[in-house]
Design a protein around this motif. Structure first.
Motif, PDB file in Angstrom:
ATOM      1  N   LEU A   1      26.956  71.226 -33.126  1.00  0.00           N
ATOM      2  CA  LEU A   1      28.059  70.464 -32.549  1.00  0.00           C
ATOM      3  C   LEU A   1      27.464  69.463 -31.565  1.00  0.00           C
ATOM      4  CD1 LEU A   1      30.483  73.435 -31.752  1.00  0.00           C
ATOM      5  CD2 LEU A   1      30.512  71.976 -33.782  1.00  0.00           C
ATOM      6  N   VAL A   2      27.845  68.207 -31.700  1.00  0.00           N
ATOM      7  CA  VAL A   2      27.305  67.167 -30.833  1.00  0.00           C
ATOM      8  C   VAL A   2      28.454  66.369 -30.238  1.00  0.00           C
ATOM      9  CG1 VAL A   2      25.825  65.145 -30.666  1.00  0.00           C
ATOM     10  CG2 VAL A   2      25.195  67.037 -32.203  1.00  0.00           C
ATOM     11  N   GLU A   3      28.538  66.384 -28.891  1.00  0.00           N
ATOM     12  CA  GLU A   3      29.570  65.625 -28.201  1.00  0.00           C
ATOM     13  C   GLU A   3      29.082  64.209 -27.916  1.00  0.00           C
ATOM     14  OE1 GLU A   3      29.713  69.896 -26.424  1.00  0.00           O
ATOM     15  OE2 GLU A   3      28.171  68.402 -26.909  1.00  0.00           O
ATOM     16  N   SER A   4      30.024  63.288 -27.864  1.00  0.00           N
ATOM     17  CA  SER A   4      29.716  61.907 -27.484  1.00  0.00           C
ATOM     18  C   SER A   4      30.945  61.298 -26.835  1.00  0.00           C
ATOM     19  CB  SER A   4      29.280  61.089 -28.697  1.00  0.00           C
ATOM     20  OG  SER A   4      30.325  61.011 -29.648  1.00  0.00           O
ATOM     21  N   GLY A   5      30.740  60.161 -26.155  1.00  0.00           N
ATOM     22  CA  GLY A   5      31.862  59.430 -25.575  1.00  0.00           C
ATOM     23  C   GLY A   5      32.080  59.650 -24.091  1.00  0.00           C
ATOM     24  N   GLY A   6      31.245  60.455 -23.470  1.00  0.00           N
ATOM     25  CA  GLY A   6      31.406  60.684 -22.039  1.00  0.00           C
ATOM     26  C   GLY A   6      30.892  59.516 -21.226  1.00  0.00           C
TER      27      GLY A   6
ATOM     28  N   THR B   1      36.353  65.546 -13.309  1.00  0.00           N
ATOM     29  CA  THR B   1      34.899  65.424 -13.398  1.00  0.00           C
ATOM     30  C   THR B   1      34.270  66.769 -13.737  1.00  0.00           C
ATOM     31  OG1 THR B   1      34.817  63.570 -11.847  1.00  0.00           O
ATOM     32  CG2 THR B   1      32.810  64.888 -12.100  1.00  0.00           C
ATOM     33  N   ALA B   2      33.483  66.787 -14.806  1.00  0.00           N
ATOM     34  CA  ALA B   2      32.875  68.028 -15.284  1.00  0.00           C
ATOM     35  C   ALA B   2      31.983  67.715 -16.475  1.00  0.00           C
ATOM     36  CB  ALA B   2      33.946  69.029 -15.703  1.00  0.00           C
ATOM     37  N   VAL B   3      31.238  68.720 -16.883  1.00  0.00           N
ATOM     38  CA  VAL B   3      30.577  68.668 -18.186  1.00  0.00           C
ATOM     39  C   VAL B   3      31.561  69.228 -19.210  1.00  0.00           C
ATOM     40  CG1 VAL B   3      28.660  69.479 -19.595  1.00  0.00           C
ATOM     41  CG2 VAL B   3      28.287  68.913 -17.179  1.00  0.00           C
TER      42      VAL B   3
ATOM     43  N   ILE C   1      28.645  67.231 -22.441  1.00  0.00           N
ATOM     44  CA  ILE C   1      28.525  65.825 -22.073  1.00  0.00           C
ATOM     45  C   ILE C   1      29.240  65.602 -20.747  1.00  0.00           C
ATOM     46  CG2 ILE C   1      30.596  65.059 -23.322  1.00  0.00           C
ATOM     47  CD1 ILE C   1      28.852  62.589 -24.157  1.00  0.00           C
ATOM     48  N   GLN C   2      28.617  64.787 -19.901  1.00  0.00           N
ATOM     49  CA  GLN C   2      29.147  64.562 -18.561  1.00  0.00           C
ATOM     50  C   GLN C   2      30.292  63.555 -18.584  1.00  0.00           C
ATOM     51  OE1 GLN C   2      28.088  66.031 -15.501  1.00  0.00           O
ATOM     52  NE2 GLN C   2      29.934  65.003 -14.727  1.00  0.00           N
ATOM     53  N   VAL C   3      31.354  63.905 -17.885  1.00  0.00           N
ATOM     54  CA  VAL C   3      32.453  62.978 -17.605  1.00  0.00           C
ATOM     55  C   VAL C   3      32.599  62.916 -16.097  1.00  0.00           C
ATOM     56  CG1 VAL C   3      34.933  62.590 -17.756  1.00  0.00           C
ATOM     57  CG2 VAL C   3      33.668  63.376 -19.770  1.00  0.00           C
ATOM     58  N   THR C   4      32.508  61.723 -15.554  1.00  0.00           N
ATOM     59  CA  THR C   4      32.630  61.522 -14.113  1.00  0.00           C
ATOM     60  C   THR C   4      33.748  60.531 -13.842  1.00  0.00           C
ATOM     61  OG1 THR C   4      30.257  61.933 -13.810  1.00  0.00           O
ATOM     62  CG2 THR C   4      31.441  60.857 -12.001  1.00  0.00           C
ATOM     63  N   VAL C   5      34.687  60.944 -13.001  1.00  0.00           N
ATOM     64  CA  VAL C   5      35.828  60.093 -12.659  1.00  0.00           C
ATOM     65  C   VAL C   5      35.708  59.736 -11.181  1.00  0.00           C
ATOM     66  CG1 VAL C   5      38.326  59.852 -12.652  1.00  0.00           C
ATOM     67  CG2 VAL C   5      37.210  61.309 -14.373  1.00  0.00           C
TER      68      VAL C   5
END
Length: 123
Positions: free
Chosen positions: A4-9, A91-93, A117-121
């Motif tokens: 499984l590969v996440e993208s878009g963060g 904000t989280a992985v 994948i990291q999402v930072t707001v």
């Protein structure tokens, strides 16, 4: 081995939107329930959203209900998480997960995980 590969963060301002993707390989995608979890520093991994094998049933955590939604494309072997009206507390992985037992809010009941994948707001 299921992959499984996440993208878009990435980094986004509060109020903005992001769409995460989770691409699956080495798996009969349509036979697995899929889910999204997130983990902020110092916190436990938290259920965000889940979608049944067929895509008919969708489950959204109360903390993101009305702002996040999930979908899947069983031809492309990909799941999505649309995140709108993002807040700094989002904000989280973010992790995607696949499970033979369909959807569960318990992280222990999922069989395979992406790398996150990291999402930072920003506020």
């Amino acid at each position: 081995q299921v992959q499984l590969v996440e993208s878009g963060g990435g980094l986004v301002q509060a109020g903005g939107s992001l769409r995460l993707s989770c691409a699956a390989s080495q798996v009969t995608f349509g036979t697995y329930g899929m889910g999204w979890f997130r983990q902020a520093p110092g916190n436990e991994r938290e259920f965000v959203a889940g979608i049944s094998r067929s895509g008919v049933a969708i489950y959204i955590a109360n903390s993101v209900k009305g702002r996040f939604n999930t979908s899947r494309d069983n031809v492309k072997n990909t799941m999505y998480l649309q995140m709108n009206s993002l807040k700094p507390e989002d904000t989280a992985v973010y992790y995607c997960a696949a499970g033979r037992r369909d959807v569960s809010s318990r992280s222990s009941e999922w069989d395979y995980w992406g790398q996150g994948i990291q999402v930072t707001v920003s506020s």
